[in-house]
Design a protein around this motif. Structure first.
Motif, mmCIF file in Angstrom:
data_model
loop_
_atom_site.group_PDB
_atom_site.id
_atom_site.type_symbol
_atom_site.label_atom_id
_atom_site.label_comp_id
_atom_site.label_asym_id
_atom_site.label_seq_id
_atom_site.Cartn_x
_atom_site.Cartn_y
_atom_site.Cartn_z
ATOM 1 N N ASP A 344 0.889 -1.272 -0.054
ATOM 2 C CA ASP A 344 0.056 0.065 -0.039
ATOM 3 C C ASP A 344 0.700 1.404 0.007
ATOM 4 O OD1 ASP A 344 -0.706 -0.068 3.827
ATOM 5 O OD2 ASP A 344 1.202 -0.673 2.419
ATOM 6 N N VAL A 345 2.144 1.367 0.132
ATOM 7 C CA VAL A 345 3.141 2.298 0.144
ATOM 8 C C VAL A 345 3.321 2.649 -1.288
ATOM 9 C CG1 VAL A 345 5.139 3.131 1.030
ATOM 10 C CG2 VAL A 345 3.849 1.722 2.504
ATOM 11 N N PRO A 346 3.296 3.950 -1.723
ATOM 12 C CA PRO A 346 3.739 4.107 -3.190
ATOM 13 C C PRO A 346 5.123 3.947 -3.338
ATOM 14 C CG PRO A 346 3.035 6.208 -1.863
ATOM 15 C CD PRO A 346 2.852 4.874 -0.981
ATOM 16 N N VAL A 347 5.792 3.205 -4.274
ATOM 17 C CA VAL A 347 6.989 2.985 -4.402
ATOM 18 C C VAL A 347 7.792 4.285 -5.421
ATOM 19 C CG1 VAL A 347 8.916 1.472 -5.337
ATOM 20 C CG2 VAL A 347 6.687 0.464 -4.113
ATOM 21 N N GLN A 348 8.765 4.692 -5.004
ATOM 22 C CA GLN A 348 9.463 5.612 -5.838
ATOM 23 C C GLN A 348 10.388 5.045 -6.869
ATOM 24 O OE1 GLN A 348 11.607 8.428 -3.668
ATOM 25 N NE2 GLN A 348 12.499 9.670 -5.179
ATOM 26 N N VAL A 349 10.281 5.364 -7.980
ATOM 27 C CA VAL A 349 11.050 4.580 -9.062
ATOM 28 C C VAL A 349 12.467 5.609 -9.270
ATOM 29 C CG1 VAL A 349 11.483 3.706 -11.202
ATOM 30 C CG2 VAL A 349 9.169 3.437 -10.096
ATOM 31 N N LYS A 350 13.617 5.090 -8.782
ATOM 32 C CA LYS A 350 14.763 5.732 -9.365
ATOM 33 C C LYS A 350 15.443 5.277 -10.676
ATOM 34 C CE LYS A 350 15.842 7.364 -4.594
ATOM 35 N NZ LYS A 350 16.741 7.311 -3.395
ATOM 36 N N THR A 351 16.147 6.289 -11.152
ATOM 37 C CA THR A 351 16.878 5.572 -12.367
ATOM 38 C C THR A 351 18.376 6.254 -12.291
ATOM 39 O OG1 THR A 351 16.164 7.654 -13.598
ATOM 40 C CG2 THR A 351 14.792 5.334 -13.773
ATOM 41 N N CYS A 370 10.581 22.624 -4.822
ATOM 42 C CA CYS A 370 11.061 22.361 -6.139
ATOM 43 C C CYS A 370 11.807 20.935 -6.093
ATOM 44 C CB CYS A 370 12.006 23.715 -6.675
ATOM 45 S SG CYS A 370 11.367 25.317 -6.662
ATOM 46 N N ARG A 371 12.378 20.671 -5.568
ATOM 47 C CA ARG A 371 13.001 19.289 -5.494
ATOM 48 C C ARG A 371 11.920 18.247 -5.632
ATOM 49 N NH1 ARG A 371 14.863 15.954 -1.708
ATOM 50 N NH2 ARG A 371 14.578 17.307 0.048
ATOM 51 N N ARG A 372 10.784 18.382 -4.895
ATOM 52 C CA ARG A 372 10.137 17.324 -4.991
ATOM 53 C C ARG A 372 8.670 17.366 -5.749
ATOM 54 N NH1 ARG A 372 9.062 16.857 1.736
ATOM 55 N NH2 ARG A 372 11.502 16.315 2.002
ATOM 56 N N LEU A 373 8.824 18.400 -6.807
ATOM 57 C CA LEU A 373 7.465 18.534 -7.793
ATOM 58 C C LEU A 373 7.675 17.444 -8.740
ATOM 59 C CD1 LEU A 373 5.432 20.400 -8.616
ATOM 60 C CD2 LEU A 373 7.091 21.286 -10.178
ATOM 61 N N PHE A 374 8.612 17.002 -9.319
ATOM 62 C CA PHE A 374 8.683 15.747 -10.284
ATOM 63 C C PHE A 374 9.493 14.740 -9.750
ATOM 64 C CE2 PHE A 374 8.620 19.400 -13.932
ATOM 65 C CZ PHE A 374 7.105 19.368 -13.807
ATOM 66 N N GLN A 375 9.365 14.572 -8.418
ATOM 67 C CA GLN A 375 10.183 13.495 -7.725
ATOM 68 C C GLN A 375 9.525 12.089 -8.067
ATOM 69 O OE1 GLN A 375 10.183 13.580 -3.645
ATOM 70 N NE2 GLN A 375 12.241 12.997 -3.227
ATOM 71 N N ASN A 376 8.610 11.762 -8.384
ATOM 72 C CA ASN A 376 8.075 10.469 -8.568
ATOM 73 C C ASN A 376 7.732 10.015 -10.119
ATOM 74 O OD1 ASN A 376 8.075 9.842 -5.714
ATOM 75 N ND2 ASN A 376 6.166 10.517 -5.571
ATOM 76 N N LEU A 377 8.038 11.203 -11.134
ATOM 77 C CA LEU A 377 7.878 11.077 -12.345
ATOM 78 C C LEU A 377 8.939 10.975 -13.352
ATOM 79 C CD1 LEU A 377 5.528 14.127 -12.539
ATOM 80 C CD2 LEU A 377 4.849 11.811 -11.985
ATOM 81 N N THR A 378 8.935 10.022 -14.225
ATOM 82 C CA THR A 378 9.884 9.789 -15.123
ATOM 83 C C THR A 378 9.429 10.324 -16.591
ATOM 84 O OG1 THR A 378 10.403 7.829 -13.770
ATOM 85 C CG2 THR A 378 11.331 8.024 -16.052
ATOM 86 N N PHE A 379 10.185 10.850 -17.071
ATOM 87 C CA PHE A 379 9.787 11.672 -18.477
ATOM 88 C C PHE A 379 10.571 11.085 -19.760
ATOM 89 C CE2 PHE A 379 8.912 14.681 -15.194
ATOM 90 C CZ PHE A 379 7.394 15.040 -15.635
ATOM 91 N N PHE A 380 10.050 11.090 -21.097
ATOM 92 C CA PHE A 380 10.627 10.750 -22.147
ATOM 93 C C PHE A 380 10.293 11.640 -23.334
ATOM 94 C CE2 PHE A 380 11.341 8.747 -26.119
ATOM 95 C CZ PHE A 380 12.323 7.954 -26.005
ATOM 96 N N LEU A 381 11.384 12.141 -23.876
ATOM 97 C CA LEU A 381 11.438 13.665 -24.580
ATOM 98 C C LEU A 381 11.346 13.024 -25.915
ATOM 99 C CD1 LEU A 381 13.883 15.815 -22.964
ATOM 100 C CD2 LEU A 381 11.496 15.651 -22.674
ATOM 101 N N GLY A 382 10.513 13.572 -26.834
ATOM 102 C CA GLY A 382 10.601 13.284 -28.248
ATOM 103 C C GLY A 382 11.627 13.907 -29.166
ATOM 104 N N ARG A 383 11.599 13.745 -30.293
ATOM 105 C CA ARG A 383 12.875 14.363 -31.034
ATOM 106 C C ARG A 383 12.131 15.687 -31.335
ATOM 107 N NH1 ARG A 383 16.639 11.387 -33.928
ATOM 108 N NH2 ARG A 383 16.676 8.846 -33.599
ATOM 109 N N GLU A 384 11.202 16.116 -31.636
ATOM 110 C CA GLU A 384 10.576 17.440 -31.919
ATOM 111 C C GLU A 384 10.658 18.363 -30.776
ATOM 112 O OE1 GLU A 384 7.152 15.182 -30.579
ATOM 113 O OE2 GLU A 384 8.929 14.948 -31.990
ATOM 114 N N VAL A 385 10.812 18.048 -29.405
ATOM 115 C CA VAL A 385 10.764 19.189 -28.404
ATOM 116 C C VAL A 385 12.079 19.907 -27.972
ATOM 117 C CG1 VAL A 385 8.857 17.670 -27.472
ATOM 118 C CG2 VAL A 385 11.137 17.212 -26.760
ATOM 119 N N PRO A 386 12.260 20.814 -27.440
ATOM 120 C CA PRO A 386 13.477 21.461 -26.901
ATOM 121 C C PRO A 386 13.983 20.595 -25.887
ATOM 122 C CG PRO A 386 11.763 22.762 -26.198
ATOM 123 C CD PRO A 386 11.140 21.704 -27.116
ATOM 124 N N ARG A 387 15.026 19.690 -26.329
ATOM 125 C CA ARG A 387 15.397 18.496 -25.305
ATOM 126 C C ARG A 387 16.247 19.263 -24.142
ATOM 127 N NH1 ARG A 387 19.659 14.085 -27.362
ATOM 128 N NH2 ARG A 387 21.041 15.965 -27.308
#
Length: 628
Positions: A344-351, A370-387
């Motif tokens: 029942d505890v949310p798992v924080q995925v680290k890479t 600010c440090r915890r805003l995207f803490q549990n999120l993982t993003f993938f950037l497409g080729r067309e976005v400002p990487r």
């Protein structure tokens, strides 16, 4: 006799004031640019360069004694330039260049080549220490240097405009080092994407620094820009930013300059390579040291070169295998920890791309948010976005990120990805376990410190307006509709106010209706009280007139017979505002009038915005009715 004594007294006063007899005050304090050039014995381009490096600006005396079309400087500033070591160094360099020209004219190529290699050089370190006595002074003045450094980092090296490759490469390195430090300390506060570029605001050593970076596009150098002046500014700003980066890195206990991973540098992922080095994950230092040592050695034979290349490739393969083995071990340890945790505890995925220090001591509330805003999120950037921009923002706010290309930490089909940033009309293959949003969602979430709903930013939709975080809407007098929506969402996230309909919250809809009815009841009672107070005031006024013996009907008939032009207006009461304005001095009265004009102009702009919005809504309504 008396006249001669008066003239002598005036001459003595003038001599005491100016220091020299016969010169007025401005002539003793200021000097024209042509006279300054004659005193320094240099030409105009060199004089401009010295003034830029020393921070000397033209002055505007009250009385321009040489004419209105002259440029004036302080005599003290020119005397300051007389003792500048760079002035003597520039003369030495000019004399040395004459030797090179003379050797080339005599076709003495060996001597010209030797002189060219031993050309004298100079540094600007003493100017930085002279202009910025303390470190906080240098940090406070970083807005223009950062803007100029990021501009030259995107310019192409061009011989026509004298933009050297070394300058562009150095600016690129300094800008990446600065972004890596901001990412490490989570100091980024505001982002705004405009037509000019991307505005960033960071907070370093208690100072807020706002700078502009250009969009990553193909830059065309204009012909009407004097790049010599810009290169002079960039030369000084490079030295200044190098000092600041050195101090900031050593304040964190990090080595400066950081070491780049060669594989990531070749894949155009320098920023991620610097972040990886600051997190302690790089293993490229021995390789770079071996490469630099081999470059300094004497030439070797072909067999020795082949053996060296084989040894180098073997070392690279060993380093890559060790890095992969370490990452696999970290992943196995993480999976074991996740299995040990309750379900029942949310798992924080680290890479591998996330910071290793999750808890930082002595950090303020803003940095922690600010440090915890995207803490549990993982993003993938497409080729067309400002990487690079998205990588900078996401990592600064605690998220993990990868991209489509070489050197990516994890591929697109990884199951840990929660959000994929795309900026195209359609997406061919979609994963059901992630959100497909536009890049504006990342910037808006970072500015408002909350995770906004992803529905308005989905693929193929027109996103909401990108509001500037640098504008105070309440002070401007107009709050956009989407700003009010974001405010309600922020208060709902802090459990201070009911959210908008359709948002997730535990507040019952019946409670909202009861609260709205109570507020409506209070407004009606307040309105009734105001009406009763007005009626009582009118009744008291009628009683006062009746006690005074006045006949209302007679006065009204008499006034009806008199023409309107002969009726005198009632005496005006003195307005306290006008009385207070009369007591002001002339300068303060003019300042107050300017403030009133500014407020009036602002109200007219707000009125125009509301009128445009009303017309746009009406046009949209008509369009919907026609389609129906």
């Amino acid at each position: 006799m008396v006249k001669q004594v008066k003239n002598a007294v005036k001459a003595a006063k003038r001599k005491l004031h100016t220091g020299r007899r016969g010169n007025p005050g401005n002539a003793a304090k200021y000097i024209t640019r042509n006279k300054a050039l004659n005193r320094l014995q240099i030409k105009l381009p060199e004089f401009r360069r010295l003034c830029i490096l020393k921070g000397i600006h033209p002055r505007e005396p009250k009385k321009k004694f040489e004419g209105q079309n002259k440029t004036y400087y302080h005599v003290k500033d020119i005397n300051f330039l007389l003792h500048e070591p760079l002035l003597e160094k520039s003369r030495e360099i000019r004399a040395y260049e004459k030797k090179i020209t003379k050797a080339r004219a005599k076709y003495n190529t060996d001597l010209a080549h030797r002189l060219q290699n031993n050309r004298p050089s100079f540094t600007l370190d003493h100017l930085v220490k002279e202009r910025y006595p303390s470190f906080i002074d240098a940090v406070r003045d970083l807005e223009d240097p950062l803007t100029m450094i990021h501009l030259f980092a995107t310019l192409p090296a061009d011989t026509t405009h004298s933009v050297p490759f070394e300058r562009v490469h150095s600016c690129r390195r300094l800008s990446l080092e600065w972004q890596a430090y901001v990412t490490r300390t989570h100091s980024l506060r505001k982002i705004f994407v405009s037509v000019k570029g991307i505005y960033y605001q960071v907070e370093v050593s208690g100072q807020k620094i706002t700078y502009l970076t250009p969009h990553v596009l193909n830059q065309v150098l204009p012909e009407d820009v004097d790049f010599r002046v810009m290169l002079t500014f960039a030369e000084f700003y490079e030295t200044l930013l190098g000092f600041v980066n050195f101090k900031l890195y050593h304040s964190l206990g990090l080595n400066y300059p950081p070491v780049l991973d060669p594989r990531l540098e070749q894949a155009a992922a320098e920023l991620y390579a610097l972040m990886k080095d600051l997190a302690g994950g790089t293993t490229s230092a021995p390789l770079l040291e071996d490469a630099s040592a081999k470059e300094d050695d004497a030439p070797v034979s072909v067999d020795e070169q082949q053996s060296l290349m084989e040894a180098e490739n073997k070392e690279k393969r060993i380093a890559e295998s060790q890095a992969r083995l370490a990452s696999l071990q970290d992943r196995l340890k993480q999976i074991e920890k996740e299995k040990e945790k309750p379900q029942d505890v949310p798992v924080q995925v680290k890479t591998e791309a996330m910071d290793v220090d999750d808890v930082i001591e002595d950090e303020d509330l803003e940095t922690r948010t600010c440090r915890r805003l995207f803490q549990n999120l993982t993003f993938f950037l497409g080729r067309e976005v400002p990487r690079e921009s998205l990588l900078f923002v996401i990592r600064s706010f605690g998220g993990a990120v990868s991209w489509d290309g070489d050197g990516a930490p994890f591929p697109e089909n990884d199951e840990v990805i929660t959000h994929q940033i795309v900026d195209r009309p359609t997406q061919g293959h979609k994963f059901l376990s992630r959100h497909y949003v536009q890049p504006q969602w990342v910037y808006d979430c970072a500015n408002n410190r909350i995770l906004l709903p992803t529905e308005p930013y989905l693929l193929g939709r027109i996103p909401p307006p990108h509001l500037s975080p640098f504008v105070d809407n309440e002070a401007e007098g107009h709050v956009p509709e989407y700003a009010d929506t974001i405010k309600r969402l922020r208060l709902a996230a802090n459990q201070q106010l009911a959210p908008l309909p359709g948002s997730e919250s535990g507040i019952d809809e019946g409670e909202l209706l009861v609260a709205a009815a109570a507020r409506r009841r209070e407004d009606l009672e307040a309105e009734k009280e105001r009406e009763l107070a007005a009626m009582e005031k009118s009744y008291a006024e009628d009683l006062r007139r009746e006690l005074a013996g006045k006949s209302f009907s007679g006065e009204e008939e008499a006034l009806a017979d008199v023409p309107e032009s002969e009726v005198l207006p009632p005496p005006k009461e003195d307005d306290p505002k006008d009385m207070a304005k009369m007591m002001l001095s002339r300068n303060k009265r003019n300042l107050y009038q300017a403030m009133e004009m500014s407020n009036t102009k602002k109200k007219e702009e707000v009125k125009l915005i509301k009128e445009r919005k009303r017309k746009a809504d009406e046009k949209e309504r008509k369009k919907k009715t026609r389609t129906m």
